[in-house]
Design an enzyme around this catalytic site. Sequence first.
Site, short mmCIF file in Angstrom:
data_model
loop_
_atom_site.label_atom_id
_atom_site.label_comp_id
_atom_site.label_asym_id
_atom_site.label_seq_id
_atom_site.Cartn_x
_atom_site.Cartn_y
_atom_site.Cartn_z
N LEU A 1 -7.43 8.90 11.41
CA LEU A 1 -7.56 7.45 11.57
C LEU A 1 -6.31 6.78 11.02
O LEU A 1 -5.82 7.13 9.94
CB LEU A 1 -8.79 6.94 10.83
CG LEU A 1 -10.15 7.25 11.47
CD1 LEU A 1 -11.28 6.85 10.51
CD2 LEU A 1 -10.32 6.53 12.80
N HIS B 1 -5.80 6.00 -1.96
CA HIS B 1 -5.07 7.21 -1.59
C HIS B 1 -4.86 8.08 -2.82
O HIS B 1 -3.74 8.47 -3.16
CB HIS B 1 -3.75 6.85 -0.91
CG HIS B 1 -3.92 6.21 0.43
ND1 HIS B 1 -4.00 6.94 1.59
CD2 HIS B 1 -4.06 4.91 0.78
CE1 HIS B 1 -4.17 6.11 2.62
NE2 HIS B 1 -4.22 4.87 2.14
N ASP C 1 -7.97 -3.83 7.54
CA ASP C 1 -6.95 -2.77 7.65
C ASP C 1 -6.39 -2.76 9.07
O ASP C 1 -6.09 -1.71 9.63
CB ASP C 1 -7.55 -1.41 7.28
CG ASP C 1 -6.48 -0.37 6.93
OD1 ASP C 1 -5.32 -0.75 6.73
OD2 ASP C 1 -6.82 0.84 6.87
N ASP D 1 -16.42 -1.23 10.23
CA ASP D 1 -16.15 -1.17 11.68
C ASP D 1 -16.98 -0.12 12.40
O ASP D 1 -16.85 0.05 13.62
CB ASP D 1 -14.67 -0.92 11.94
CG ASP D 1 -14.20 0.47 11.47
OD1 ASP D 1 -14.95 1.14 10.73
OD2 ASP D 1 -13.08 0.87 11.85
N GLY D 2 -17.84 0.60 11.67
CA GLY D 2 -18.66 1.63 12.31
C GLY D 2 -17.95 2.95 12.50
O GLY D 2 -18.56 3.90 13.02
N GLU E 1 0.86 -1.18 0.00
CA GLU E 1 0.00 0.00 0.00
C GLU E 1 0.90 1.24 0.00
O GLU E 1 1.11 1.88 1.01
CB GLU E 1 -0.93 0.00 1.21
CG GLU E 1 -2.00 1.06 1.14
CD GLU E 1 -2.85 1.14 2.40
OE1 GLU E 1 -3.77 1.98 2.43
OE2 GLU E 1 -2.61 0.37 3.35
N ARG F 1 -21.07 16.77 -9.86
CA ARG F 1 -20.53 17.01 -11.19
C ARG F 1 -19.38 16.09 -11.55
O ARG F 1 -19.02 15.99 -12.72
CB ARG F 1 -20.10 18.48 -11.32
CG ARG F 1 -21.27 19.45 -11.30
CD ARG F 1 -20.83 20.88 -11.59
NE ARG F 1 -22.00 21.75 -11.67
CZ ARG F 1 -22.55 22.35 -10.61
NH1 ARG F 1 -22.02 22.17 -9.41
NH2 ARG F 1 -23.61 23.13 -10.76
N ASN G 1 -12.54 5.83 1.83
CA ASN G 1 -11.48 6.40 2.65
C ASN G 1 -10.26 6.75 1.79
O ASN G 1 -9.79 5.94 1.00
CB ASN G 1 -11.07 5.45 3.77
CG ASN G 1 -12.23 5.15 4.71
OD1 ASN G 1 -12.74 4.05 4.77
ND2 ASN G 1 -12.67 6.17 5.44
N HIS H 1 -9.89 0.25 0.52
CA HIS H 1 -10.80 0.84 1.52
C HIS H 1 -11.67 1.94 0.90
O HIS H 1 -11.46 3.13 1.10
CB HIS H 1 -10.10 1.30 2.79
CG HIS H 1 -8.81 2.06 2.65
ND1 HIS H 1 -8.67 3.16 1.85
CD2 HIS H 1 -7.62 1.87 3.26
CE1 HIS H 1 -7.45 3.63 1.97
NE2 HIS H 1 -6.79 2.86 2.81
#
Length: 376
Positions: free
Chosen positions: A308, A195, A275, A248-249, A129, A227, A219, A216
Site C-alpha cells: 500500500l 514506521h 494519507d 478507508d476500509g 514523515e 507478550r 500501519n 496511521h
Amino acid sequence: MDVLALFGARVFDGALVRERAAVLVAGDTVIDVIGDDAIPSDARKRDLSGGVLVPGFIDLQVNGGGGVMLNDGPSAARMASIAQAHRHFGTTGLLPTLITDTASVTESAIAAAAEAAGTVPGVLGLHLEGPHLAPRRRGAHLAELMRPMTDQDAELLIAARDRVKTLLVTVAVEQVSTKLIRRLSDAGIVVSLGHTDAGYDEARAAFDAGARSATHLFNAMSQLGNRDPGVVGAVLTAPGVSAGVIADGHHVHPETLRIAHSAKRGPGRLYLVTDAMACVGTQGDSFPLNGRTVFRQDGRLILDDGTLAGADVDMASCVRYAANTLGLGLEEALRMASLYPAQLIGDESRGRIGRGAKAEFVHVDDDCRVLEVMCF
C-alpha cells in the site's frame, strides 16, 4: 459591523448538534451561535435550507492531491494546489506531508511551508514523515534514504519551527533518541511515532519524552501482542497520546478500528487522516512516487509488489466510514475530522463553531456528503 447570519441547517459546534441555531459571522470569525429566532434585524441572512453546518475538516497527513505530490518539487504553489484539491471534500486546513526524501528536498519543503504560512489558504504547516524511520517498517518509503537523527538534524527542525506555524514530525524510536524527542517537543514540534518496530517499553519511553501522537495507527508499526503490546498497545494506553487512523476500509479492518476506539484512554484521541496521494480529485489511474509507479486499483493505491502506498480517499469519505461502517455516529466522526486534530496541534480557532472560531465551515447533507465549503 457587517454580520452574516447562517441559518436553516442544524449546527454541529464541535461538541454536539444544535437544532434551530444560527451562526453569526463577521469578517473571517464566528462572533456567536444563537437561536434562529434571535437573529439581529440588521444582519444579512442566508437560509441553508437543511443539512448540517459543521467545522471545516483538518487533515494532518496529506501527501498530495489534484494530480500533484509534495515530494515532486516542494513549493508554496504546489501546497496551494494540494489544499485546493482537498477543499472540495471539506478539508479547510491541512498539513502537506513530505515522505522520506533527500536532505535537499526536505529543506525545500520547510522553505515552502514557511512561504505558505499565513498566505496560502488551508496550509497550516508541514508534516515531515521521515527520513528518521525504521527500514524494517518502511512501507512505501525508500529504505535507503532512512537514517538516524543527529543533533544537527534536530537543530534544523527546531529552527524550522520558528518559520512554520505547525510542524509535525514522524519518527521511529529506533532512529531518534529520547533526548532528541524531548528537545523537539520542548521546541513546540509535534512528535509522532510511526514506521517503527519498537516494543511497548520503548514506545512508552518516547511518549514520556514528549512524543504526543502516532502516525496511521496499526500501519507500519509493531502490533498488539500477547507478550509485548507493541507501539499499538502503548498508544492505546498512554492517556496523553493521540493517533491518526486511515478509515478507508483497506488499511485497517473495521473491527480493529472499533476496538481501538473503545480502548483508547483519553484525553488523547483517535483522529482521522487521509494519507492522500496525488490522485485525490483526479481520474488518473497511476502516478510516480520517488522513481516508482503507484497504481490505483479498487480503492487502493499499490506499488508493483502490492505494498500500500498512501490512500485513495478524501476526508468526507473517511467521516462517512467512521460514522456508518464503524458505527461511531456522525458527531464523533466529525470530532475525529475536526476537533481532535485541532486539539493535537493546539489550534483553538479550528475544529469548532463558536465565538472566536475561524469561519470555515462545511455544509453537508444528512449522509455527510459535501454540499458546500465556506471559508470567509
